[in-house]
Design a protein around this motif. Structure first.
Motif, PDB file in Angstrom:
ATOM      1  N   ASP A  75     -61.714 -27.076 -15.617  1.00 10.85           N
ATOM      2  CA  ASP A  75     -60.838 -26.885 -14.765  1.00 10.85           C
ATOM      3  C   ASP A  75     -60.883 -27.677 -13.562  1.00 10.85           C
ATOM      4  O   ASP A  75     -60.761 -27.353 -12.391  1.00 10.85           O
ATOM      5  CB  ASP A  75     -60.955 -25.267 -14.557  1.00 10.85           C
ATOM      6  N   THR A  76     -61.210 -29.039 -13.916  1.00 12.47           N
ATOM      7  CA  THR A  76     -61.328 -29.996 -12.704  1.00 12.47           C
ATOM      8  C   THR A  76     -60.004 -30.111 -12.114  1.00 12.47           C
ATOM      9  O   THR A  76     -60.114 -30.282 -10.866  1.00 12.47           O
ATOM     10  CB  THR A  76     -61.802 -31.257 -13.184  1.00 12.47           C
ATOM     11  N   PHE A  77     -58.953 -30.420 -12.731  1.00 16.41           N
ATOM     12  CA  PHE A  77     -57.590 -30.678 -12.151  1.00 16.41           C
ATOM     13  C   PHE A  77     -56.550 -30.572 -13.557  1.00 16.41           C
ATOM     14  O   PHE A  77     -57.079 -30.881 -14.640  1.00 16.41           O
ATOM     15  CB  PHE A  77     -57.452 -31.937 -11.532  1.00 16.41           C
ATOM     16  N   GLY A  78     -55.393 -30.129 -13.219  1.00 17.82           N
ATOM     17  CA  GLY A  78     -54.309 -30.326 -14.077  1.00 17.82           C
ATOM     18  C   GLY A  78     -53.130 -30.777 -13.453  1.00 17.82           C
ATOM     19  O   GLY A  78     -53.126 -31.274 -12.450  1.00 17.82           O
TER      20      GLY A  78
ATOM     21  N   ARG B 229     -56.544 -26.770  -6.145  1.00 21.01           N
ATOM     22  CA  ARG B 229     -57.327 -25.915  -7.122  1.00 21.01           C
ATOM     23  C   ARG B 229     -57.469 -24.676  -6.919  1.00 21.01           C
ATOM     24  O   ARG B 229     -56.862 -23.558  -7.307  1.00 21.01           O
ATOM     25  CB  ARG B 229     -58.398 -26.656  -8.182  1.00 21.01           C
ATOM     26  N   ASP B 230     -58.372 -24.488  -5.964  1.00 11.94           N
ATOM     27  CA  ASP B 230     -58.945 -23.047  -5.722  1.00 11.94           C
ATOM     28  C   ASP B 230     -58.433 -22.547  -4.317  1.00 11.94           C
ATOM     29  O   ASP B 230     -58.550 -21.333  -4.135  1.00 11.94           O
ATOM     30  CB  ASP B 230     -60.323 -22.816  -5.810  1.00 11.94           C
TER      31      ASP B 230
ATOM     32  N   LYS C 200     -66.310 -17.238  -5.043  1.00  9.53           N
ATOM     33  CA  LYS C 200     -66.792 -18.176  -6.194  1.00  9.53           C
ATOM     34  C   LYS C 200     -67.845 -19.342  -6.060  1.00  9.53           C
ATOM     35  O   LYS C 200     -68.448 -19.707  -6.824  1.00  9.53           O
ATOM     36  CB  LYS C 200     -65.467 -18.832  -6.546  1.00  9.53           C
TER      37      LYS C 200
ATOM     38  N   ASN D 191     -59.850 -32.590  -5.178  1.00  8.03           N
ATOM     39  CA  ASN D 191     -58.885 -31.691  -5.296  1.00  8.03           C
ATOM     40  C   ASN D 191     -58.441 -30.740  -4.246  1.00  8.03           C
ATOM     41  O   ASN D 191     -58.915 -30.014  -3.666  1.00  8.03           O
ATOM     42  CB  ASN D 191     -59.230 -30.615  -6.636  1.00  8.03           C
TER      43      ASN D 191
ATOM     44  N   LEU E 238     -60.421 -30.656 -18.981  1.00  9.42           N
ATOM     45  CA  LEU E 238     -59.783 -29.279 -19.503  1.00  9.42           C
ATOM     46  C   LEU E 238     -60.872 -28.054 -19.226  1.00  9.42           C
ATOM     47  O   LEU E 238     -60.550 -26.989 -18.863  1.00  9.42           O
ATOM     48  CB  LEU E 238     -59.498 -29.329 -20.810  1.00  9.42           C
ATOM     49  N   ARG E 239     -61.869 -28.204 -19.868  1.00  8.68           N
ATOM     50  CA  ARG E 239     -62.939 -27.222 -19.966  1.00  8.68           C
ATOM     51  C   ARG E 239     -63.481 -26.770 -18.486  1.00  8.68           C
ATOM     52  O   ARG E 239     -63.573 -25.790 -18.235  1.00  8.68           O
ATOM     53  CB  ARG E 239     -64.113 -27.563 -20.808  1.00  8.68           C
TER      54      ARG E 239
ATOM     55  N   ASP F 174     -51.760 -30.995  -9.768  1.00  9.95           N
ATOM     56  CA  ASP F 174     -52.570 -30.918  -8.797  1.00  9.95           C
ATOM     57  C   ASP F 174     -52.632 -32.090  -7.720  1.00  9.95           C
ATOM     58  O   ASP F 174     -52.635 -33.380  -8.373  1.00  9.95           O
ATOM     59  CB  ASP F 174     -53.981 -30.753  -9.339  1.00  9.95           C
TER      60      ASP F 174
END
Length: 273
Positions: A29-32, A101-102, A152, A98, A26-27, A35
């Motif tokens: 932002d690895t995946f949610g 994600r980005d 980024k 992932n 969560l911190r 995804d």
């Protein structure tokens, strides 16, 4: 008491590790949820994220990795129907891939082998036309996402435009079509591109190169009477090509035969009809 404490600490090791991984996910932002990832050797969409475990709707694998354990029977990035649970602690031991994600796009490739006598310029035109009709081309969303990625992360410049790359081999010319697609629906897009490529090649009289086998010799065989005067079987004048002859005995005769000699050739099929 000390042994009991040590045993409890060992038993709770994975639990504590998975709980810590949950906060890292969560911190960082690895995946949610939603995804598309590969975690613990499983590729698919995240459908549930818990304190200790992540649930993934499994997807198929490309042919190169279909032999993984457990076996995958779907040949592309589509659901298999299996829900797979992976402990969150896997992020500390294995890389997390992932796909969304980005940068919610993927670069894909389709390789087409053609003969060296083929119209290479025409083939390249067919490949690029198919990509422009179905892939992501000149898309503002893709350019914006790529710009954010470059801001980024320390990544080199990349193009979102379709391109064709040539590779010389001993047998044929490999023409690789590289193009950008959205991360979902890749199989459908590649299917449409492949159909357009085949239709374009057929209309232009161009054939895809493939390995062939050429028969370069046939065996000689001879029917010989097996009833000699001294009662012994005799074989006279039998000639073979390739391997040693085989003898099949019957009441009236012997048949001497040998398999034909073959030669493997990777000569491509003629590029134009």
């Amino acid at each position: 008491m000390g042994l009991v404490t040590a045993g409890l600490a060992f038993a709770l090791q994975q639990v504590v590790l998975s709980l810590a991984a949950y906060f890292v996910i969560l911190r960082g932002d690895t995946f949610g949820i939603g995804d598309r990832i590969t975690l613990g050797g499983v590729r698919g969409d995240v459908v549930k994220l818990g304190f200790l475990k992540t649930t993934i709707m499994e997807m198929g694998q490309p042919p190169a990795v279909e032999g993984a354990d457990p076996a995958i029977w779907v040949h592309s990035r589509q659901y298999t129907g299996r829900l797979v649970t992976v402990t969150n602690g896997a992020i500390f031991n294995e890389p997390v891939y992932n796909y969304t994600r980005d940068f919610p796009f993927l670069w894909e490739e389709i390789v087409v082998p053609i003969g060296y006598a083929s119209d290479r310029g025409r083939v390249e035109q067919i490949l690029l036309a198919a990509a422009h009709d179905h892939a992501v081309v000149d898309d503002p969303m893709a350019r914006q996402a790529l710009s954010k990625m470059r801001a980024k992360y320390a990544m080199a410049d990349a193009t979102t435009e379709p391109a064709v790359y040539w590779r010389i081999t001993d047998n044929w010319l490999e023409m690789s079509l590289r193009f950008l697609v959205f991360h979902r629906g890749v199989r459908e897009i590649k299917d449409r591109i492949n159909r357009d490529i085949m239709n374009g090649l057929d209309a232009s009289g161009i054939r895809i190169a493939s390995a062939t086998y050429e028969v370069v010799g046939l065996p000689a065989f001879q029917m010989i009477d097996n009833r000699s005067q001294d009662g012994q079987t005799r074989i006279r004048g039998a000639q073979t090509v390739g391997e040693m002859p085989t003898v099949e005995e019957s009441p009236a005769a012997l048949v001497v035969s040998a398999p034909p000699e073959t030669r493997t050739s990777n000569m491509p099929i003629s590029g134009s009809s």
